[in-house]
Motif scaffolding. Structure first.
Motif, PDB file in Angstrom:
ATOM      1  N   THR A 231       0.853  -1.181   0.000  1.00 49.07           N
ATOM      2  CA  THR A 231       0.000   0.000   0.000  1.00 49.07           C
ATOM      3  C   THR A 231       0.891   1.234   0.000  1.00 49.07           C
ATOM      4  OG1 THR A 231      -1.755  -1.099   1.239  1.00 49.07           O
ATOM      5  CG2 THR A 231      -1.755   1.306   1.263  1.00 49.07           C
ATOM      6  N   SER A 232       0.668   2.130  -0.961  1.00 47.48           N
ATOM      7  CA  SER A 232       1.417   3.382  -1.033  1.00 47.48           C
ATOM      8  C   SER A 232       0.452   4.531  -0.797  1.00 47.48           C
ATOM      9  CB  SER A 232       2.078   3.511  -2.411  1.00 47.48           C
ATOM     10  OG  SER A 232       2.695   4.764  -2.558  1.00 47.48           O
ATOM     11  N   ALA A 233       0.758   5.364   0.197  1.00 50.13           N
ATOM     12  CA  ALA A 233      -0.101   6.504   0.530  1.00 50.13           C
ATOM     13  C   ALA A 233       0.764   7.521   1.260  1.00 50.13           C
ATOM     14  CB  ALA A 233      -1.280   6.068   1.394  1.00 50.13           C
ATOM     15  N   ASN A 234       0.181   8.672   1.607  1.00 50.34           N
ATOM     16  CA  ASN A 234       1.004   9.635   2.328  1.00 50.34           C
ATOM     17  C   ASN A 234       1.193   9.201   3.778  1.00 50.34           C
ATOM     18  OD1 ASN A 234      -1.201  10.685   3.907  1.00 50.34           O
ATOM     19  ND2 ASN A 234      -1.720  12.116   2.289  1.00 50.34           N
ATOM     20  N   THR A 235       2.075   9.886   4.480  1.00 52.82           N
ATOM     21  CA  THR A 235       2.488   9.467   5.821  1.00 52.82           C
ATOM     22  C   THR A 235       1.293   9.333   6.765  1.00 52.82           C
ATOM     23  OG1 THR A 235       4.700  10.414   5.596  1.00 52.82           O
ATOM     24  CG2 THR A 235       3.851  10.177   7.834  1.00 52.82           C
ATOM     25  N   ARG A 236       0.404  10.305   6.743  1.00 48.01           N
ATOM     26  CA  ARG A 236      -0.744  10.278   7.661  1.00 48.01           C
ATOM     27  C   ARG A 236      -1.597   9.043   7.424  1.00 48.01           C
ATOM     28  NH1 ARG A 236      -4.463  15.223   6.828  1.00 48.01           N
ATOM     29  NH2 ARG A 236      -2.560  16.304   7.495  1.00 48.01           N
ATOM     30  N   ALA A 237      -1.850   8.715   6.157  1.00 47.97           N
ATOM     31  CA  ALA A 237      -2.693   7.563   5.833  1.00 47.97           C
ATOM     32  C   ALA A 237      -2.039   6.255   6.255  1.00 47.97           C
ATOM     33  CB  ALA A 237      -2.997   7.545   4.339  1.00 47.97           C
ATOM     34  N   ILE A 238      -0.714   6.137   6.081  1.00 48.98           N
ATOM     35  CA  ILE A 238      -0.013   4.917   6.480  1.00 48.98           C
ATOM     36  C   ILE A 238      -0.106   4.723   7.998  1.00 48.98           C
ATOM     37  CG2 ILE A 238       2.263   3.827   6.638  1.00 48.98           C
ATOM     38  CD1 ILE A 238       0.962   3.637   3.883  1.00 48.98           C
ATOM     39  N   ALA A 239       0.055   5.794   8.765  1.00 50.20           N
ATOM     40  CA  ALA A 239      -0.056   5.690  10.227  1.00 50.20           C
ATOM     41  C   ALA A 239      -1.452   5.227  10.640  1.00 50.20           C
ATOM     42  CB  ALA A 239       0.276   7.036  10.873  1.00 50.20           C
ATOM     43  N   GLU A 240      -2.469   5.735   9.968  1.00 50.10           N
ATOM     44  CA  GLU A 240      -3.848   5.343  10.283  1.00 50.10           C
ATOM     45  C   GLU A 240      -4.089   3.874   9.947  1.00 50.10           C
ATOM     46  OE1 GLU A 240      -6.143   8.136   8.076  1.00 50.10           O
ATOM     47  OE2 GLU A 240      -5.854   9.773   9.531  1.00 50.10           O
TER      48      GLU A 240
ATOM     49  N   ALA B   4      -5.040   0.703  12.556  1.00 52.59           N
ATOM     50  CA  ALA B   4      -6.184  -0.175  12.335  1.00 52.59           C
ATOM     51  C   ALA B   4      -5.758  -1.628  12.105  1.00 52.59           C
ATOM     52  CB  ALA B   4      -6.991   0.314  11.143  1.00 52.59           C
ATOM     53  N   ARG B   5      -4.461  -1.905  12.211  1.00 51.16           N
ATOM     54  CA  ARG B   5      -3.889  -3.241  11.992  1.00 51.16           C
ATOM     55  C   ARG B   5      -4.123  -3.728  10.565  1.00 51.16           C
ATOM     56  NH1 ARG B   5      -2.549  -6.761  16.473  1.00 51.16           N
ATOM     57  NH2 ARG B   5      -2.548  -5.595  18.445  1.00 51.16           N
ATOM     58  N   ASP B   6      -4.227  -2.812   9.628  1.00 55.47           N
ATOM     59  CA  ASP B   6      -4.341  -3.187   8.226  1.00 55.47           C
ATOM     60  C   ASP B   6      -2.974  -3.390   7.580  1.00 55.47           C
ATOM     61  OD1 ASP B   6      -7.095  -3.152   8.227  1.00 55.47           O
ATOM     62  OD2 ASP B   6      -7.232  -1.052   7.665  1.00 55.47           O
ATOM     63  N   LEU B   7      -1.899  -3.077   8.302  1.00 54.97           N
ATOM     64  CA  LEU B   7      -0.536  -3.241   7.798  1.00 54.97           C
ATOM     65  C   LEU B   7       0.295  -4.032   8.805  1.00 54.97           C
ATOM     66  CD1 LEU B   7       0.227   0.389   6.538  1.00 54.97           C
ATOM     67  CD2 LEU B   7      -0.461  -1.571   5.144  1.00 54.97           C
ATOM     68  N   ASP B   8       1.249  -4.816   8.267  1.00 53.23           N
ATOM     69  CA  ASP B   8       2.216  -5.514   9.120  1.00 53.23           C
ATOM     70  C   ASP B   8       3.502  -4.704   9.249  1.00 53.23           C
ATOM     71  OD1 ASP B   8       0.628  -8.001   9.355  1.00 53.23           O
ATOM     72  OD2 ASP B   8       1.029  -8.168   7.202  1.00 53.23           O
ATOM     73  N   ILE B   9       3.875  -4.011   8.173  1.00 51.45           N
ATOM     74  CA  ILE B   9       5.089  -3.202   8.114  1.00 51.45           C
ATOM     75  C   ILE B   9       4.690  -1.808   7.655  1.00 51.45           C
ATOM     76  CG2 ILE B   9       7.354  -2.898   7.004  1.00 51.45           C
ATOM     77  CD1 ILE B   9       7.331  -5.368   8.713  1.00 51.45           C
ATOM     78  N   ALA B  10       5.218  -0.778   8.306  1.00 53.66           N
ATOM     79  CA  ALA B  10       4.896   0.600   7.924  1.00 53.66           C
ATOM     80  C   ALA B  10       6.170   1.430   7.905  1.00 53.66           C
ATOM     81  CB  ALA B  10       3.888   1.211   8.893  1.00 53.66           C
ATOM     82  N   LEU B  11       6.433   2.077   6.767  1.00 49.61           N
ATOM     83  CA  LEU B  11       7.629   2.896   6.580  1.00 49.61           C
ATOM     84  C   LEU B  11       7.194   4.262   6.060  1.00 49.61           C
ATOM     85  CD1 LEU B  11       9.683   0.170   4.710  1.00 49.61           C
ATOM     86  CD2 LEU B  11      10.066   0.882   7.061  1.00 49.61           C
ATOM     87  N   VAL B  12       7.677   5.323   6.676  1.00 52.45           N
ATOM     88  CA  VAL B  12       7.256   6.668   6.269  1.00 52.45           C
ATOM     89  C   VAL B  12       8.443   7.621   6.275  1.00 52.45           C
ATOM     90  CG1 VAL B  12       4.906   6.342   7.136  1.00 52.45           C
ATOM     91  CG2 VAL B  12       6.627   7.370   8.618  1.00 52.45           C
ATOM     92  N   GLU B  13       8.234   8.792   5.610  1.00 52.93           N
ATOM     93  CA  GLU B  13       9.287   9.805   5.590  1.00 52.93           C
ATOM     94  C   GLU B  13       8.921  11.045   6.382  1.00 52.93           C
ATOM     95  OE1 GLU B  13       7.170  11.127   1.624  1.00 52.93           O
ATOM     96  OE2 GLU B  13       7.677   9.192   2.503  1.00 52.93           O
ATOM     97  N   GLY B  14       7.728  11.090   6.913  1.00 55.83           N
ATOM     98  CA  GLY B  14       7.294  12.289   7.622  1.00 55.83           C
ATOM     99  C   GLY B  14       7.194  12.078   9.113  1.00 55.83           C
ATOM    100  N   PRO B  15       7.102  13.165   9.885  1.00 54.84           N
ATOM    101  CA  PRO B  15       6.924  13.043  11.333  1.00 54.84           C
ATOM    102  C   PRO B  15       5.564  12.443  11.654  1.00 54.84           C
ATOM    103  CG  PRO B  15       6.694  15.330  10.633  1.00 54.84           C
ATOM    104  CD  PRO B  15       7.147  14.563   9.438  1.00 54.84           C
ATOM    105  N   VAL B  16       5.518  11.610  12.685  1.00 60.94           N
ATOM    106  CA  VAL B  16       4.276  10.960  13.103  1.00 60.94           C
ATOM    107  C   VAL B  16       4.105  11.160  14.599  1.00 60.94           C
ATOM    108  CG1 VAL B  16       3.086   8.744  13.384  1.00 60.94           C
ATOM    109  CG2 VAL B  16       4.337   9.225  11.279  1.00 60.94           C
ATOM    110  N   ASP B  17       2.951  11.656  14.975  1.00 62.88           N
ATOM    111  CA  ASP B  17       2.628  11.820  16.395  1.00 62.88           C
ATOM    112  C   ASP B  17       1.255  11.211  16.622  1.00 62.88           C
ATOM    113  OD1 ASP B  17       2.562  12.530  19.035  1.00 62.88           O
ATOM    114  OD2 ASP B  17       2.089  14.639  18.683  1.00 62.88           O
ATOM    115  N   GLU B  18       1.205   9.890  16.557  1.00 63.24           N
ATOM    116  CA  GLU B  18      -0.053   9.158  16.658  1.00 63.24           C
ATOM    117  C   GLU B  18      -0.028   8.331  17.938  1.00 63.24           C
ATOM    118  OE1 GLU B  18      -3.742   8.258  14.717  1.00 63.24           O
ATOM    119  OE2 GLU B  18      -2.120   9.481  13.925  1.00 63.24           O
ATOM    120  N   PRO B  19      -1.040   8.461  18.794  1.00 65.72           N
ATOM    121  CA  PRO B  19      -1.051   7.678  20.042  1.00 65.72           C
ATOM    122  C   PRO B  19      -0.956   6.177  19.757  1.00 65.72           C
ATOM    123  CG  PRO B  19      -2.788   9.335  20.056  1.00 65.72           C
ATOM    124  CD  PRO B  19      -2.221   9.335  18.671  1.00 65.72           C
TER     125      PRO B  19
END
Length: 296
Positions: free
Chosen positions: A126-135, A139-154
């Motif tokens: 799945t390719s999407a922007n950083t915010r979408a990948i974190a979401e 939701a446990r829709d991903l096993d591996i998540a890699l991003v280039e932007g800052p993430v501040d998600e509880p």
């Protein structure tokens, strides 16, 4: 409660549209619409407001149910992961999500290496922007998540992965590329600067760099992908701050030029996102091991 219908409703709510939900689920739009109507009849409440300018919106009952849906689907995904771990690397599915730049320029050789080692594991990207990948990870829709932007998600752990250099680009015949001198901050301020859409990690880094160097461009143009940004810049319209890896091919072909700016040094950290309490499957652990290998 019919979990299939719950999934239809939750997908429409996440995408904000029946048509986009139908595409994501590989179903017809009428089938999705009927499923949501049947589900509303089953639970006895209207869950979505339809027909607004922004698509659909959650009602109060819909918002409440979405909170429970996240818990239910998380439990379902956890059960699937534990069963997959028991199967080891002989079969199964690994869902990899990456922000757009990472998916395009960093991930392909790693995907290839993993497939060679574990050909019986089905890879889903799945390719999407950083915010979408974190979401999606939450939701446990991903096993591996890699991003280039800052993430501040509880609930998400952010781990550094690689460091990447950012560069300032223009068309080879652009006045700044032809000037023969280092570019100043005022030169950039006099230009149109092209950036990614909100939610993009590349956008966050570019805007932070402009702020760091006290650059206020005369105009900013938002574009939805790095590939589009490069094509627009190559056509002679504006300048942009992009990943060096993303622009390497076009620079080698002479379609883009790097603008040398005095003191301009922008780097960003690519990161891995994890859910700390989640036990990785055997496939996820094997993919993590490949991520730990140094890049070429």
């Amino acid at each position: 409660m019919n979990l299939h219908l719950l999934r239809l409703f939750a997908t429409v709510a996440r995408h904000g549209s029946f048509s986009r939900a139908a595409e994501a689920l590989h179903l017809s739009q009428p089938a999705v619409s009927k499923g949501v109507r049947d589900f509303e009849a089953q639970v006895g409440s209207r869950l979505l407001e339809r027909g607004g300018p922004g698509g659909v919106a959650l009602t109060e009952a819909g918002s409440l149910l979405m909170r429970h849906a996240a818990t239910l689907f998380g439990a379902e995904r956890a059960a699937e992961e534990e069963l997959a771990a028991l199967r080891g690397l002989q079969r199964g599915t690994l869902s990899v999500g990456a922000s757009t730049t990472v998916a395009t320029y960093q991930l392909p050789p790693i995907l290839g290496a993993f497939h060679k080692r574990h050909p019986d594991i089905e890879l889903r990207l799945t390719s999407a922007n950083t915010r979408a990948i974190a979401e999606l990870l939450s939701a446990r829709d991903l096993d591996i998540a890699l991003v280039e932007g800052p993430v501040d998600e509880p609930g998400i752990e952010v781990l550094p992965w690689r460091t990447e250099r950012m560069i300032l680009i223009a068309a080879p015949d652009h006045r700044l590329a032809q000037s023969g001198r280092p570019v100043t901050t005022q030169d950039v301020a006099d230009e149109i600067v092209i950036v990614r859409e909100p939610g993009s990690g590349t956008r966050d880094v570019a805007l932070a760099a402009l702020e760091t160097y006290h650059i206020v461009p005369r105009r900013i143009l938002e574009v939805g992908s790095t590939e589009a940004i490069k094509q627009i810049v190559a056509g002679g319209y504006g300048v942009a701050i992009v990943s060096a890896a993303a622009a390497a091919d076009q620079i080698a072909l002479g379609k883009l030029a790097v603008l040398r700016a005095t003191g301009f040094d922008v780097r960003r950290t690519l990161t891995r996102l994890r859910l700390p309490a989640r036990q990785p499957s055997a496939a996820a652990a094997a993919f993590d091991a490949l991520l730990d290998r140094p890049s070429d």
